[in-house]
Write a protein that holds these residues in place. Sequence first.
Motif, PDB file in Angstrom:
ATOM      1  N   PRO A  89       0.809  -1.224   0.000  1.00  0.00           N
ATOM      2  CA  PRO A  89       0.000   0.000   0.000  1.00  0.00           C
ATOM      3  C   PRO A  89       0.840   1.271   0.000  1.00  0.00           C
ATOM      4  CG  PRO A  89      -0.808  -1.548   1.656  1.00  0.00           C
ATOM      5  CD  PRO A  89       0.479  -2.097   1.124  1.00  0.00           C
ATOM      6  N   SER A  90       2.069   1.184   0.486  1.00  0.00           N
ATOM      7  CA  SER A  90       2.937   2.357   0.519  1.00  0.00           C
ATOM      8  C   SER A  90       3.342   2.815  -0.888  1.00  0.00           C
ATOM      9  CB  SER A  90       4.187   2.071   1.345  1.00  0.00           C
ATOM     10  OG  SER A  90       4.899   0.993   0.776  1.00  0.00           O
ATOM     11  N   ALA A  91       3.066   2.005  -1.889  1.00  0.00           N
ATOM     12  CA  ALA A  91       3.414   2.358  -3.269  1.00  0.00           C
ATOM     13  C   ALA A  91       2.419   3.329  -3.891  1.00  0.00           C
ATOM     14  CB  ALA A  91       3.501   1.091  -4.117  1.00  0.00           C
ATOM     15  N   GLU A  92       1.305   3.583  -3.219  1.00  0.00           N
ATOM     16  CA  GLU A  92       0.263   4.424  -3.813  1.00  0.00           C
ATOM     17  C   GLU A  92       0.784   5.802  -4.213  1.00  0.00           C
ATOM     18  OE1 GLU A  92      -4.249   6.086  -3.062  1.00  0.00           O
ATOM     19  OE2 GLU A  92      -3.281   4.944  -1.477  1.00  0.00           O
ATOM     20  N   GLN A  93       1.434   6.479  -3.300  1.00  0.00           N
ATOM     21  CA  GLN A  93       1.903   7.840  -3.574  1.00  0.00           C
ATOM     22  C   GLN A  93       2.813   7.884  -4.794  1.00  0.00           C
ATOM     23  OE1 GLN A  93       0.876  10.582  -1.929  1.00  0.00           O
ATOM     24  NE2 GLN A  93       2.081  11.928  -3.229  1.00  0.00           N
ATOM     25  N   SER A  94       3.781   6.984  -4.845  1.00  0.00           N
ATOM     26  CA  SER A  94       4.726   7.007  -5.969  1.00  0.00           C
ATOM     27  C   SER A  94       4.060   6.589  -7.281  1.00  0.00           C
ATOM     28  CB  SER A  94       5.942   6.131  -5.677  1.00  0.00           C
ATOM     29  OG  SER A  94       5.558   4.792  -5.469  1.00  0.00           O
ATOM     30  N   ALA A  95       3.066   5.706  -7.221  1.00  0.00           N
ATOM     31  CA  ALA A  95       2.334   5.311  -8.433  1.00  0.00           C
ATOM     32  C   ALA A  95       1.568   6.504  -9.009  1.00  0.00           C
ATOM     33  CB  ALA A  95       1.381   4.158  -8.126  1.00  0.00           C
ATOM     34  N   LEU A  96       0.918   7.256  -8.143  1.00  0.00           N
ATOM     35  CA  LEU A  96       0.174   8.435  -8.586  1.00  0.00           C
ATOM     36  C   LEU A  96       1.117   9.523  -9.088  1.00  0.00           C
ATOM     37  CD1 LEU A  96      -2.563   8.550  -5.808  1.00  0.00           C
ATOM     38  CD2 LEU A  96      -2.783   7.626  -8.133  1.00  0.00           C
ATOM     39  N   GLU A  97       2.238   9.700  -8.414  1.00  0.00           N
ATOM     40  CA  GLU A  97       3.221  10.687  -8.851  1.00  0.00           C
ATOM     41  C   GLU A  97       3.813  10.323 -10.213  1.00  0.00           C
ATOM     42  OE1 GLU A  97       6.060  10.920  -5.663  1.00  0.00           O
ATOM     43  OE2 GLU A  97       4.687  12.072  -4.381  1.00  0.00           O
ATOM     44  N   ALA A  98       3.892   9.034 -10.512  1.00  0.00           N
ATOM     45  CA  ALA A  98       4.425   8.582 -11.799  1.00  0.00           C
ATOM     46  C   ALA A  98       3.455   8.849 -12.948  1.00  0.00           C
ATOM     47  CB  ALA A  98       4.752   7.093 -11.733  1.00  0.00           C
ATOM     48  N   GLY A  99       2.179   9.095 -12.617  1.00  0.00           N
ATOM     49  CA  GLY A  99       1.214   9.413 -13.666  1.00  0.00           C
ATOM     50  C   GLY A  99      -0.001   8.512 -13.721  1.00  0.00           C
ATOM     51  N   ALA A 100      -0.061   7.495 -12.859  1.00  0.00           N
ATOM     52  CA  ALA A 100      -1.242   6.620 -12.843  1.00  0.00           C
ATOM     53  C   ALA A 100      -2.466   7.416 -12.403  1.00  0.00           C
ATOM     54  CB  ALA A 100      -1.023   5.443 -11.901  1.00  0.00           C
ATOM     55  N   GLU A 101      -3.608   7.098 -12.991  1.00  0.00           N
ATOM     56  CA  GLU A 101      -4.841   7.766 -12.613  1.00  0.00           C
ATOM     57  C   GLU A 101      -5.377   7.276 -11.278  1.00  0.00           C
ATOM     58  OE1 GLU A 101      -4.236   9.263 -16.414  1.00  0.00           O
ATOM     59  OE2 GLU A 101      -4.063   7.182 -15.811  1.00  0.00           O
ATOM     60  N   ASP A 102      -5.059   6.012 -10.947  1.00  0.00           N
ATOM     61  CA  ASP A 102      -5.604   5.433  -9.725  1.00  0.00           C
ATOM     62  C   ASP A 102      -4.669   4.348  -9.219  1.00  0.00           C
ATOM     63  OD1 ASP A 102      -7.436   4.960  -7.661  1.00  0.00           O
ATOM     64  OD2 ASP A 102      -9.150   4.856  -9.016  1.00  0.00           O
ATOM     65  N   PHE A 103      -4.907   3.913  -7.975  1.00  0.00           N
ATOM     66  CA  PHE A 103      -4.096   2.876  -7.343  1.00  0.00           C
ATOM     67  C   PHE A 103      -5.003   2.006  -6.486  1.00  0.00           C
ATOM     68  CE2 PHE A 103      -1.863   1.163  -3.699  1.00  0.00           C
ATOM     69  CZ  PHE A 103      -0.743   0.591  -4.279  1.00  0.00           C
ATOM     70  N   MET A 104      -4.734   0.715  -6.500  1.00  0.00           N
ATOM     71  CA  MET A 104      -5.467  -0.228  -5.648  1.00  0.00           C
ATOM     72  C   MET A 104      -4.468  -1.133  -4.937  1.00  0.00           C
ATOM     73  SD  MET A 104      -8.678  -1.317  -8.037  1.00  0.00           S
ATOM     74  CE  MET A 104      -9.504  -2.045  -6.642  1.00  0.00           C
ATOM     75  N   ALA A 105      -4.665  -1.308  -3.631  1.00  0.00           N
ATOM     76  CA  ALA A 105      -3.817  -2.207  -2.858  1.00  0.00           C
ATOM     77  C   ALA A 105      -4.339  -3.633  -3.002  1.00  0.00           C
ATOM     78  CB  ALA A 105      -3.806  -1.787  -1.395  1.00  0.00           C
ATOM     79  N   LYS A 106      -3.429  -4.588  -3.233  1.00  0.00           N
ATOM     80  CA  LYS A 106      -3.801  -6.004  -3.261  1.00  0.00           C
ATOM     81  C   LYS A 106      -3.855  -6.501  -1.825  1.00  0.00           C
ATOM     82  CE  LYS A 106      -1.127  -7.329  -7.376  1.00  0.00           C
ATOM     83  NZ  LYS A 106       0.000  -8.171  -7.771  1.00  0.00           N
ATOM     84  N   PRO A 107      -4.740  -7.393  -1.499  1.00  0.00           N
ATOM     85  CA  PRO A 107      -5.846  -7.861  -2.341  1.00  0.00           C
ATOM     86  C   PRO A 107      -6.954  -6.817  -2.368  1.00  0.00           C
ATOM     87  CG  PRO A 107      -5.969  -8.900  -0.189  1.00  0.00           C
ATOM     88  CD  PRO A 107      -4.727  -8.035  -0.183  1.00  0.00           C
ATOM     89  N   PHE A 108      -7.628  -6.712  -3.503  1.00  0.00           N
ATOM     90  CA  PHE A 108      -8.701  -5.741  -3.613  1.00  0.00           C
ATOM     91  C   PHE A 108     -10.034  -6.445  -3.796  1.00  0.00           C
ATOM     92  CE2 PHE A 108      -5.999  -5.717  -7.460  1.00  0.00           C
ATOM     93  CZ  PHE A 108      -6.797  -6.470  -8.311  1.00  0.00           C
ATOM     94  N   GLU A 109     -11.085  -5.730  -3.459  1.00  0.00           N
ATOM     95  CA  GLU A 109     -12.444  -6.251  -3.620  1.00  0.00           C
ATOM     96  C   GLU A 109     -12.821  -6.200  -5.096  1.00  0.00           C
ATOM     97  OE1 GLU A 109     -14.484  -7.492  -1.237  1.00  0.00           O
ATOM     98  OE2 GLU A 109     -12.853  -7.245   0.214  1.00  0.00           O
ATOM     99  N   ILE A 110     -13.445  -7.249  -5.586  1.00  0.00           N
ATOM    100  CA  ILE A 110     -13.843  -7.310  -6.986  1.00  0.00           C
ATOM    101  C   ILE A 110     -14.771  -6.149  -7.338  1.00  0.00           C
ATOM    102  CG2 ILE A 110     -15.122  -8.653  -8.705  1.00  0.00           C
ATOM    103  CD1 ILE A 110     -14.071 -11.171  -7.206  1.00  0.00           C
TER     104      ILE A 110
END
Length: 121
Positions: A89-110
Amino acid sequence: MQSKRNKILVVDDEPDILEFLQVILEEEGYLVLTSQRAEYLEQLHNGGLPDLILLDVLLSGKDGREIVKYLKQQEETKRIPVIMFSAHPSAEQSALEAGAEDFMAKPFEIDDLLTRVAQYL
């Protein structure tokens, strides 16, 4: 006349996750392409662009965040929404900063995944 099916590309180095996501998304009526190889994303400009990309943050030998940066710099792919996911889950900030529109932590709800996918299509 059949309406255009949205095409989703799922990239993850775990075959079980690819298969699971493909089944879930196809049941919702999406056309789903899967790849275990990050290099597939770097060849998207060759045609067959997806409407949405689901991308793991950590792939074998590649960092998904670098791939997103690359995609967002290319004229052909910069408008394709990218949803990144990770068991960290700590990857969310860097994923969004890289340009992703959204982030989901595994495991995620269908249901959460399907809601987010629909939001970007």
